[in-house]
Design a protein around this motif. Structure first.
Motif, PDB file in Angstrom:
ATOM      1  N   ILE A 856       0.880  -1.175   0.000  1.00 18.19           N
ATOM      2  CA  ILE A 856       0.000   0.000   0.000  1.00 18.19           C
ATOM      3  C   ILE A 856       0.910   1.216   0.000  1.00 18.19           C
ATOM      4  N   PHE A 857       0.722   2.111  -0.977  1.00 18.95           N
ATOM      5  CA  PHE A 857       1.705   3.177  -1.132  1.00 18.95           C
ATOM      6  C   PHE A 857       1.070   4.558  -1.114  1.00 18.95           C
ATOM      7  N   PHE A 858       1.916   5.537  -0.815  1.00 19.30           N
ATOM      8  CA  PHE A 858       1.608   6.949  -0.972  1.00 19.30           C
ATOM      9  C   PHE A 858       2.806   7.602  -1.620  1.00 19.30           C
ATOM     10  N   ASP A 859       2.568   8.306  -2.751  1.00 16.61           N
ATOM     11  CA  ASP A 859       3.626   9.025  -3.456  1.00 16.61           C
ATOM     12  C   ASP A 859       3.248  10.499  -3.551  1.00 16.61           C
ATOM     13  N   GLY A 890      -2.416   4.098  -3.409  1.00 16.25           N
ATOM     14  CA  GLY A 890      -2.820   2.931  -4.170  1.00 16.25           C
ATOM     15  C   GLY A 890      -2.251   1.642  -3.635  1.00 16.25           C
ATOM     16  N   PHE A 891      -2.424   0.599  -4.429  1.00 16.33           N
ATOM     17  CA  PHE A 891      -1.940  -0.740  -4.102  1.00 16.33           C
ATOM     18  C   PHE A 891      -1.081  -1.240  -5.248  1.00 16.33           C
ATOM     19  N   GLU A 892       0.013  -1.950  -4.910  1.00 17.19           N
ATOM     20  CA  GLU A 892       0.897  -2.496  -5.925  1.00 17.19           C
ATOM     21  C   GLU A 892       1.236  -3.941  -5.587  1.00 17.19           C
ATOM     22  N   ALA A 893       1.248  -4.791  -6.604  1.00 20.22           N
ATOM     23  CA  ALA A 893       1.654  -6.192  -6.461  1.00 20.22           C
ATOM     24  C   ALA A 893       2.955  -6.390  -7.231  1.00 20.22           C
ATOM     25  N   LYS A 894       3.876  -7.185  -6.638  1.00 18.78           N
ATOM     26  CA  LYS A 894       5.198  -7.383  -7.230  1.00 18.78           C
ATOM     27  C   LYS A 894       5.488  -8.868  -7.337  1.00 18.78           C
ATOM     28  N   LEU A 895       5.945  -9.295  -8.507  1.00 21.35           N
ATOM     29  CA  LEU A 895       6.370 -10.671  -8.721  1.00 21.35           C
ATOM     30  C   LEU A 895       7.799 -10.655  -9.233  1.00 21.35           C
ATOM     31  N   ASN A 896       8.688 -11.321  -8.498  1.00 20.24           N
ATOM     32  CA  ASN A 896      10.088 -11.330  -8.901  1.00 20.24           C
ATOM     33  C   ASN A 896      10.334 -12.340 -10.013  1.00 20.24           C
TER      34      ASN A 896
END
Length: 929
Positions: A856-859, A890-896
């Motif tokens: 969960i991010f804030f920029d 917003g929300f971000e999903a990360k896949l390595n």
């Protein structure tokens, strides 16, 4: 190449490898090896050559390995200590302390440290040599090896399990680990084991291969290894050789180990049935609670622990299990850089107020004295030893006995705290470990040979009295950690297959077994009165601390029968030295790779990558070329000189460039060549902080064409020149989990300035900073924040790209590229990171995905050419509202994916007072900050 991309993705961050001393290297060659060793380590080199050649013959027979023509000799590099090993340039990234050695793919080099234990060195050399054989049979070397690794389906548990099996066979440590897994029902099925890491894949893999040997014969393992080369798949190789699939192999193996270990439930005791647990890994949610030492009066237990990624020394009350706080934290600064938790030992003074322990500092081990009464370090003792282990106070508190390693030779030393003298008590070739005082005498264990043959795995008990060394006890060569109390000597032994506590009565000459635990004892400590005891045991997959307030509660029994394991051993000649020669600098190719590409402008063209280094990695050359055509071919060549504390670099490059420029209402198309030359001087203050100074010289020549309607008109040729200096001050003490930092701080301050001030020379100045903080909550939950600021000015600031854009990959998600643009910019970001999808399995297509992280991010950020009219906040409504800067949540999903992360985010714009109705989506590649 993947590895290089990983390093570049984190530039300029990263911790430093500091060569505090200029190591003199020698080389000795045998039939199959080139061994590199340091000055003064001739004895260690002689031992290692014997091990390597014996292992080579053994593996060649087991794997039915046949050489193809004249194979190159295998390079092996051995460092005198782990501290020196961490400075290696064979690989560029810093090594975590858990790495006991490695085999790199480009030159198939084996690189290991010596930790003072000949048995351990033999194991690590043999383990890594198995990887050399795997590389030769399956992968080859160079970039081709990396490409094959991506196309061949070989689980890591088989790769590492095979290395353990062929280097150890089966021993008490392996047996104890598997017994704990089985009894606590923690065995991971082979079909899922490929998703795990850590010690479990080594030991389960080793156990599976032992099962195959017992059931089908050891030759079948070699057949599987060779079948993998043909089938490109471990599963298909198992089916071809054993006639069963992996699921059936898993079922048969698990049945066998249950039959082996479950009967022990009725024969042995759980440790918590006898002793009380005072530190529980399940409560602390950690893995290591290690090497306990109990104070003189039994009121305090001091121990090593891993706490949310940090290595610490802490204290606990054995009376009420109350945590008494942290003593020191390691791995975060120059002081206590590495606490050596896996070999850690804490000595306690006779009063119980002071403890002594070792830690790495500025390339060497340092002995520290800490006072609980004062709550601080009261003495720092720097000794001329490569490694310091197992310090123990004398009964009067005036001396410390310890194991020291220098030039690859481990001995028992005595340090006098009053006159600061250091005296070598043993001064021989063999491993002398675990020293402690027994009155005025010193006890220790040693691998000295008992007769004509030397068994480096066997440790007997010795005593030093009035300068005379005498053997006290053999006990089948399995004696560790002796403590003497009056006429009794306590010690650990794995003579019956598991490390348990024994006592030797010197007066009667009798030995009694005090514990018959299902779990293995890693370490223990007995108070000076000989009444209470602290234990560290491997329980349910991790280490816990236990307390016994009355040693008499242990019921002495006759020792269980000796259990012999099918271990891998070689007959070696002790104290065999070699006479090598000074190691030359010999450059050779690491990788050579070419690509053919198509571009709509250039058409068919190619790229060419070349890596060259010497065997020790001290001289490294990287080259890039593309051959669009001879005239427009681009190239860049970089040379790095790395053997000393200060690193030096030089680069030269040529690139074809095309760019647009605008003067008034006229648009110009420019095509030319950019030549560049650079130098680097890098000075690391320590592992965490460094100063970099670059010089960058550029010469640009180009033809300019004015655009008019659909026609380009040649307006002339232009030449431009610039010479810049660039300084960086970088700090990084972060701890990582997976592919992102989770704890600590990293940041830099950078300043760019012209080195030549002249009318026709480029003028650009810039100062910038990037500061990042990380806080770890545990279980892969962390909080990350980042602040970036930049300001650029000078006559050519716009011409040289001194302006930056804010938006999307320009650091504020949810906005278009270059939403704002300017020479002054700032960005602030916060992320709460957590595991989003641990594992996802689809029925069709049969795809399994694991390790998807969420955030969960804030920029927030902005850019401008002038701050005069740039408004940041409006407070007219009472709550601050952003005016000119932009922000999003917003929300971000990360896949390595290995070489990068694939990221998908959902964002909404905000000015802090309101949130937009529109939702913005994007997918991009790149690592988390």
């Amino acid at each position: 190449m993947i590895y290089l991309l990983l390093l570049l993705s984190q530039y300029p961050f990263g911790q430093n490898k500091v060569q505090y001393e200029n190591i003199k290297w020698n080389i000795i060659e045998s039939e199959h090896f080139k061994l590199y060793y340091q000055d003064g380590s001739e004895g260690m080199a002689g031992f290692s050559i014997q091990v390597l050649e014996s292992t080579y013959v053994y593996l060649r027979k087991r794997l039915t390995y046949r050489t193809e023509g004249d194979e190159e000799k295998i390079p092996v590099i051995i460092y005198n200590s782990y501290n020196k090993f961490e400075e290696t340039n064979v690989i560029l990234s810093r090594l975590p302390e858990s790495v006991g050695g490695f085999t790199e793919s480009f030159k198939n080099r084996v690189v290991v440290p010596f930790d003072g234990n000949w048995s351990s060195l033999r194991h690590v050399l043999s383990h890594e040599l198995v990887h050399v054989f795997q590389n030769r049979i399956w992968f080859g070397t160079g970039l081709n090896a990396l490409n094959k690794r991506l196309t061949m389906n070989i689980p890591l548990w088989f790769i590492e399990g095979m290395a353990e099996f062929y280097s150890l066979g089966w021993n008490g440590e392996s047996d104890s680990y598997m017994r704990d897994l089985v009894i606590n029902q923690n065995v991971i099925p082979l079909t899922r084991l490929e998703y795990y890491g850590g010690l479990v894949i080594y030991k389960e893999g080793q156990s599976v291969l032992k099962f195959i040997e017992d059931r089908y014969g050891i030759q079948k393992i070699g057949e599987i290894v060779n079948a993998i080369r043909v089938t490109k798949s471990f599963d298909r190789a198992v089916e071809k050789v054993l006639g069963i699939n992996i699921q059936k192999l898993d079922e048969m193996w698990q049945r066998k180990i249950k039959k082996d270990y479950w009967p022990l439930l009725s024969e042995r005791e759980y440790v918590d049935e006898i002793a009380r647990k005072v530190v529980d890994h399940r409560v602390k949610k950690n893995y290591l609670n290690y090497a306990p030492s109990i104070s003189s009066d039994g009121s305090r237990i001091i121990y090593y622990t891993d706490s949310k990624g940090d290595i610490e020394i802490r204290a606990v009350s054995p009376i009420n299990n109350r945590d008494l706080g942290r003593v020191v934290t390691g791995g975060r600064g120059r002081k206590f850089e590495s606490l050596h938790i896996l070999e850690g030992h804490i000595g306690v003074s006779p009063t119980g107020d002071t403890i002594c322990f070792t830690s790495k500092e500025m390339g060497r081990d340092v002995l520290y004295l800490y006072s609980f009464k004062k709550g601080r370090i009261i003495n720092r003792i720097s000794l001329k030893l490569d490694r310091i282990m197992w310090p123990e106070f004398s009964p009067d508190g005036k001396r410390i006995v310890l194991t020291g390693v220098i030039d690859g030779t481990p001995d028992i030393y005595l340090y006098n705290l009053e006159n600061k003298d250091l005296f070598n008590l043993t001064n021989d070739f063999y491993s002398e470990l675990n020293p402690s005082f027994w009155g005025d005498k010193v006890l220790f264990v040693s691998s000295k040979p008992s007769g004509n043959e030397w068994d480096y795995d066997k440790y007997d008990l010795y005593v030093i009295e009035d300068g005379v060394i005498k053997k006290l006890l053999s006990f089948d060569g399995s004696v560790f950690s002796p403590y003497g109390r009056d006429s009794l000597i306590y010690f650990l032994s794995e003579r019956d297959g598991s490390k348990n506590l024994f006592v030797y009565n010197v007066n009667s000459g009798r030995i009694y077994q005090l514990t018959r635990f299902l779990e293995s004892i890693q370490g223990y400590s007995i108070d000076r009165n000989g009444t209470s005891c602290a234990l560290s045991c491997f329980v349910d997959g991790a280490w816990d601390i236990f307390y016994m307030d009355d040693l008499s509660s242990f019921i002495p029994t006759e020792p269980l029968p000796y259990r012999e394991f099918p271990e891998v051993r070689f007959r070696l000649i002790p104290e065999k030295t070699v006479n090598g020669k000074r190691a030359p600098v010999e450059l050779s190719i690491d990788y050579l790779q070419s690509y053919v590409l198509y571009d709509t402008y250039y058409g068919l063209w190619g790229e060419f990558l070349l890596g060259i280094s010497d065997m020790l990695g001290n001289h490294q050359i990287f080259a890039y070329f593309n051959n669009t055509d001879i005239i427009n071919s681009d190239f860049e060549i970089i040379y790095m000189y790395l053997p000393r504390r200060i690193d030096y670099g030089f680069s030269i490059s040529k690139y074809s460039v095309g760019f647009l420029s605008q003067y008034g209402n006229d648009l110009y198309y420019n095509f030319g060549t950019l030549w560049g030359m650079g130098t680097l001087i890098r000075y690391p203050f320590d592992t965490f902080t460094r100063f970099d100074f670059y010089t960058l010289s550029n010469y640009l020549t180009y033809d300019s064409y004015r655009a008019s309607h659909d026609t380009l008109f040649y307006t002339g040729s232009v030449s431009e020149f610039g010479v810049f200096g660039e300084t960086w001050l970088v700090h990084d003490n972060t701890l990582w989990y997976g592919y992102a930092p989770v704890k600590g701080f990293r940041g830099y301050v950078k300043f760019i300035f012209p080195l030549v001030y002249y009318e026709n020379v480029w003028d650009l100045k810039s100062i910038s900073t990037d500061l990042r903080w990380y806080h770890y909550f545990g279980n892969r939950w962390s909080f990350a924040s980042r602040l970036m600021l930049i300001s650029s000015w000078g006559r050519d600031v716009l011409h040289l790209g001194g302006a930056v854009g804010i938006g999307d990959l320009g650091w504020v998600r949810g906005y278009d590229y270059y939403e704002q643009y300017g020479t002054k910019a700032g960005v602030f970001s916060m992320e709460l990171r957590f595991p989003f999808v641990k594992k996802l399995e689809l029925g069709f297509p049969p795809v399994s995905i694991s390790g998807i992280m969420g955030a969960i991010f804030f920029d927030a950020g902005g850019a401008t050419y002038s701050m005069d009219e740039y408004r940041i906040f409006d407070f007219s409504i009472g709550f601050p509202r952003l005016v000119d800067p932009v922000a999003s949540i917003g929300f971000e999903a990360k896949l390595n994916l290995g070489i990068t992360d694939v990221n998908f985010y959902v964002a909404k714009r905000t000015d802090l007072a309101t949130i937009s109705r529109e939702t913005y989506y994007s997918i991009y590649l790149g690592y988390a900050f």
